[in-house]
Each structure stands twice: as C-alpha cells, then as structure tokens.
Design an enzyme around this catalytic site. Structure first.
Site, PDB file in Angstrom:
ATOM      1  N   ASP A  87       0.818  -1.217   0.000  1.00  0.00           N
ATOM      2  CA  ASP A  87       0.000   0.000   0.000  1.00  0.00           C
ATOM      3  C   ASP A  87       0.852   1.267   0.000  1.00  0.00           C
ATOM      4  O   ASP A  87       2.045   1.236   0.305  1.00  0.00           O
ATOM      5  CB  ASP A  87      -0.855   0.040   1.268  1.00  0.00           C
ATOM      6  CG  ASP A  87      -2.133  -0.750   1.104  1.00  0.00           C
ATOM      7  OD1 ASP A  87      -2.438  -1.149  -0.024  1.00  0.00           O
ATOM      8  OD2 ASP A  87      -2.819  -0.951   2.123  1.00  0.00           O
ATOM      9  N   LYS A 128      -3.534   3.437  -2.633  1.00  0.00           N
ATOM     10  CA  LYS A 128      -4.696   4.309  -2.627  1.00  0.00           C
ATOM     11  C   LYS A 128      -4.573   5.106  -1.353  1.00  0.00           C
ATOM     12  O   LYS A 128      -4.055   4.631  -0.351  1.00  0.00           O
ATOM     13  CB  LYS A 128      -5.997   3.516  -2.664  1.00  0.00           C
ATOM     14  CG  LYS A 128      -6.100   2.468  -1.579  1.00  0.00           C
ATOM     15  CD  LYS A 128      -7.318   1.630  -1.799  1.00  0.00           C
ATOM     16  CE  LYS A 128      -7.294   0.385  -0.957  1.00  0.00           C
ATOM     17  NZ  LYS A 128      -7.105   0.575   0.468  1.00  0.00           N
ATOM     18  N   MET A 149      -7.498   9.348   9.585  1.00  0.00           N
ATOM     19  CA  MET A 149      -8.145   9.915   8.393  1.00  0.00           C
ATOM     20  C   MET A 149      -9.114  11.049   8.758  1.00  0.00           C
ATOM     21  O   MET A 149     -10.228  11.123   8.244  1.00  0.00           O
ATOM     22  CB  MET A 149      -8.887   8.809   7.623  1.00  0.00           C
ATOM     23  CG  MET A 149      -7.943   7.758   7.093  1.00  0.00           C
ATOM     24  SD  MET A 149      -8.747   6.391   6.258  1.00  0.00           S
ATOM     25  CE  MET A 149      -9.074   5.280   7.610  1.00  0.00           C
TER      26      MET A 149
HETATM   27  N1  SAH Z   1      -3.835   0.274   9.186  1.00  0.00           N
HETATM   28  C1  SAH Z   1      -3.270   1.576   9.461  1.00  0.00           C
HETATM   29  C2  SAH Z   1      -4.262   2.687   9.233  1.00  0.00           C
HETATM   30  C3  SAH Z   1      -4.676   2.793   7.780  1.00  0.00           C
HETATM   31  S1  SAH Z   1      -5.780   4.109   7.510  1.00  0.00           S
HETATM   32  C4  SAH Z   1      -2.724   1.598  10.895  1.00  0.00           C
HETATM   33  O1  SAH Z   1      -3.007   0.681  11.660  1.00  0.00           O
HETATM   34  O2  SAH Z   1      -1.987   2.525  11.233  1.00  0.00           O
HETATM   35  C5  SAH Z   1      -4.694   5.402   7.017  1.00  0.00           C
HETATM   36  C6  SAH Z   1      -4.594   6.428   8.104  1.00  0.00           C
HETATM   37  O3  SAH Z   1      -3.713   5.982   9.121  1.00  0.00           O
HETATM   38  C7  SAH Z   1      -3.999   7.755   7.663  1.00  0.00           C
HETATM   39  O4  SAH Z   1      -4.936   8.570   7.022  1.00  0.00           O
HETATM   40  C8  SAH Z   1      -3.575   8.318   8.987  1.00  0.00           C
HETATM   41  O5  SAH Z   1      -4.672   8.790   9.721  1.00  0.00           O
HETATM   42  C9  SAH Z   1      -3.048   7.076   9.679  1.00  0.00           C
HETATM   43  N2  SAH Z   1      -1.607   6.897   9.465  1.00  0.00           N
HETATM   44  C10 SAH Z   1      -0.990   5.866   8.892  1.00  0.00           C
HETATM   45  N3  SAH Z   1       0.354   6.025   8.892  1.00  0.00           N
HETATM   46  C11 SAH Z   1       0.577   7.215   9.506  1.00  0.00           C
HETATM   47  C12 SAH Z   1       1.744   7.961   9.832  1.00  0.00           C
HETATM   48  N4  SAH Z   1       2.968   7.515   9.553  1.00  0.00           N
HETATM   49  N5  SAH Z   1       1.582   9.130  10.464  1.00  0.00           N
HETATM   50  C13 SAH Z   1       0.372   9.601  10.804  1.00  0.00           C
HETATM   51  N6  SAH Z   1      -0.766   8.957  10.511  1.00  0.00           N
HETATM   52  C14 SAH Z   1      -0.662   7.766   9.889  1.00  0.00           C
END
Ligand code: SAH
Length: 290
Positions: free
Chosen positions: A54, A76, A191
């Site tokens: 991803d 995406k 998000m």
């Molecule tokens: N499965 C992922 C979340 C996926 S949804 C998890 O467990 O972290 C995607 C959202 O995750 C982004 O829009 C943001 O809100 C958050 N996110 C993922 N990586 C991030 C990062 N390095 N810094 C800040 N927010 C992050």
C-alpha cells in the site's frame, strides 16, 4: 527497484513459519519507521514471491525482500472512495491460485482501518489459506513517537479509535459523537484531516471543552514527522494555517499535554522538556511508582 542484498537483515535463530506456495499472508508494516516492522513481517518478506503493498508502506522495508521477488503497488490514499478494493482482492486470489507466496503488506496494523478484514474475508471465501501478522498501528505507535501515551493513569481509563471517513468519503454517520464525547477522555482519530472542522464541531457540540488539548501528528515515526499542538476549537484553522497534510493522527485529550515532558525525539536532539508536570497532578511520580 533494486534490492541491496548486503542490507537484508538476518532473522534470529528460531522456528519461523514456512510460507507455502498458494498462501496469502497479510502483514502490517507499521506506521513508517522500518524498525517498527515485526520479525514475522521480515520472515514473510524473505520468503514471499510477490509483495502487494500500500501507499503508506515505507519503501525501505521492501529492500528486505527476497532478491528475485516481485513487487506490486496497490496504492490508494485513505478516505477516497476505493473502487480498486475489489480488484486488489481479486489480484491476491489470482496470484495465490497461480501458486505464488503472496505477501499483502499494509501500513500500520492490517486489521485497523486498513480494510485488512475485508481482504481476509474475500480470501477465505475463495478458499485460500491466510496468515495474519499484526503491526504497530499509527494511532498508538505514531503517538508514542510524538511523546504521547494513548493511555495514562491520571487521564484516561478508556480510549476511542475512530476514522474520520467512511466508505463514501464522508464523516461516518454511524459515529455516536455524544457517547464518545461523554465516555472517552481520549479520542484517537485516523483519516480525520479532511473533515476536521466538522469533527471538532461535533465534539464541542456534544459537550467537550473547546480548549481541550489536541495534537496532530503527521508522517509519524518518519524523519518528516511533524506535530501540531492545538486545541479542539483552534485545530481546524491551525491545520490549514500550518499546511498539515495526511497521513496524520489527531489525538484529542489531556494525554496530548504529556508531550511537553515526553517529547523524547526533541530531547534526544538536545532540547529540554518544556514542563516537569504538565498534568499538574502534584504527584511525585518518582516516589509513587506503584
Ligand atoms: N492500518 C493503518 C491505518 C490505515 S488508515 C494503521 O493501523 O496505522 C490510514 C490512516 O492511518 C492515515 O490517514 C492516517 O490517519 C493514519 N496513518 C498511517 N500512517 C501514519 C503515519 N505515519 N503518520 C500519521 N498517521 C498515519
């Protein structure tokens, strides 16, 4: 992308799972810093034939894969309607049926707001054996890099994780803002940038103090990490003013104040803590270590 074999890390001695052909392993890569990948994840990378990854997976992690493996980008960005989701699942099924060892590598934890559950269901329905490897989720690990504990005994006995988007790209209508505002002293939002005005408004309307501390952690755990300290009422304007972009985690609650003491990254860079007791509990934590 070339793989630098010299940099492929070695797994410790151990009885690591064998990746059989035709299986799909769903693995969480963590929030960014490659060091937050798990050893099971590394084991998967070193056996996989195809890695479907991803947008939020740090590409440095891909350097650890088996040299003759293939990578496929299934990128995406969070929040956008995702017509490709079905195609991703179908592609995983196709690769597995072709006898590949398929690694589905997702940012953070695959089962936290990452559609990993849906992909896993589709695979199981197609009769394909899966293995799930959790990862460090941005809402916990990302906050930790900003010096913010998701829970602290003096602040919260509960924490809510929520997403600011649903499948349609709107703020989820199923969220009971009044219940969360009342029952959850700390709210960790994924998000949430796009609809931050509406979200903060909902929480204030539901009774949260407009001056409540908020931290917005973008690119958490990466060298480009940025932390905006603001409040519930000021967050929407501050996010625009400071040009904060996704990916970001928004943390609402008094744990955000702990960063004044616990911003370890700044302290390692030579800065002093800004406050010795930001929660003003009056407790001497050194004496009260029970
Ligand atoms: N499965 C992922 C979340 C996926 S949804 C998890 O467990 O972290 C995607 C959202 O995750 C982004 O829009 C943001 O809100 C958050 N996110 C993922 N990586 C991030 C990062 N390095 N810094 C800040 N927010 C992050």
């Amino acid at each position: 992308m070339t793989t630098n074999v010299a940099h492929i890390p070695k797994l410790p001695e151990g009885d690591w799972p064998v990746f059989s052909p035709g299986l799909v392993w769903l693995v969480g890569a963590g929030p960014g810093d490659p060091g937050l990948m798990t050893l099971h994840g590394l084991n998967a990378l070193q056996q996989a034939d195809v890695i479907v990854y991803d947008a939020l997976v740090d590409e440095r992690i891909l350097d650890w894969r088996k040299p003759d493996s293939k990578i496929e980008y299934a990128g995406k960005r969070g929040g956008k309607p995702s017509p490709k989701q079905r195609n991703i699942s179908l592609r995983l099924i196709e690769l597995a049926r072709a006898g590949k060892r398929v690694l589905r590598l997702k940012g953070g934890d695959p089962f936290v707001f990452g559609r990993g559950g849906e992909e896993a269901q589709t695979l199981v329905q197609a009769g394909i054996a899966i293995r799930i490897t959790p990862g460090i989720s941005a809402g916990i690990g990302g906050l930790a890099y900003a010096g913010i504990p998701a829970t602290h005994r003096d602040v919260n006995q509960a924490v809510t994780f929520l997403t600011g988007h649903d499948q349609t790209g709107l703020t989820p209508s199923a969220i009971d803002w009044a219940a969360i505002a009342k029952g959850s002293p700390v709210i960790v939002m994924y998000m949430a940038i796009k609809h931050i005005g509406q979200i903060c408004g909902n929480l204030i309307e539901a009774g949260r103090d407009p001056s409540e501390p908020v931290a917005v952690v973008s690119n958490a755990t990466l060298p480009t990490m940025n932390v905006l300290e603001t409040s519930l009422s000021a967050a929407p304007a501050d996010i625009v003013e400071h040009g904060v972009e996704p990916p970001a985690i928004v943390c609402v609650g008094r744990v955000a104040l702990l960063r004044q003491t616990l911003d370890w990254a700044a302290q390692l860079a030579g800065h002093q803590p800004r406050s010795l007791d930001p929660l003003a509990t009056g407790r001497n934590l050194l004496e009260d270590a029970s």
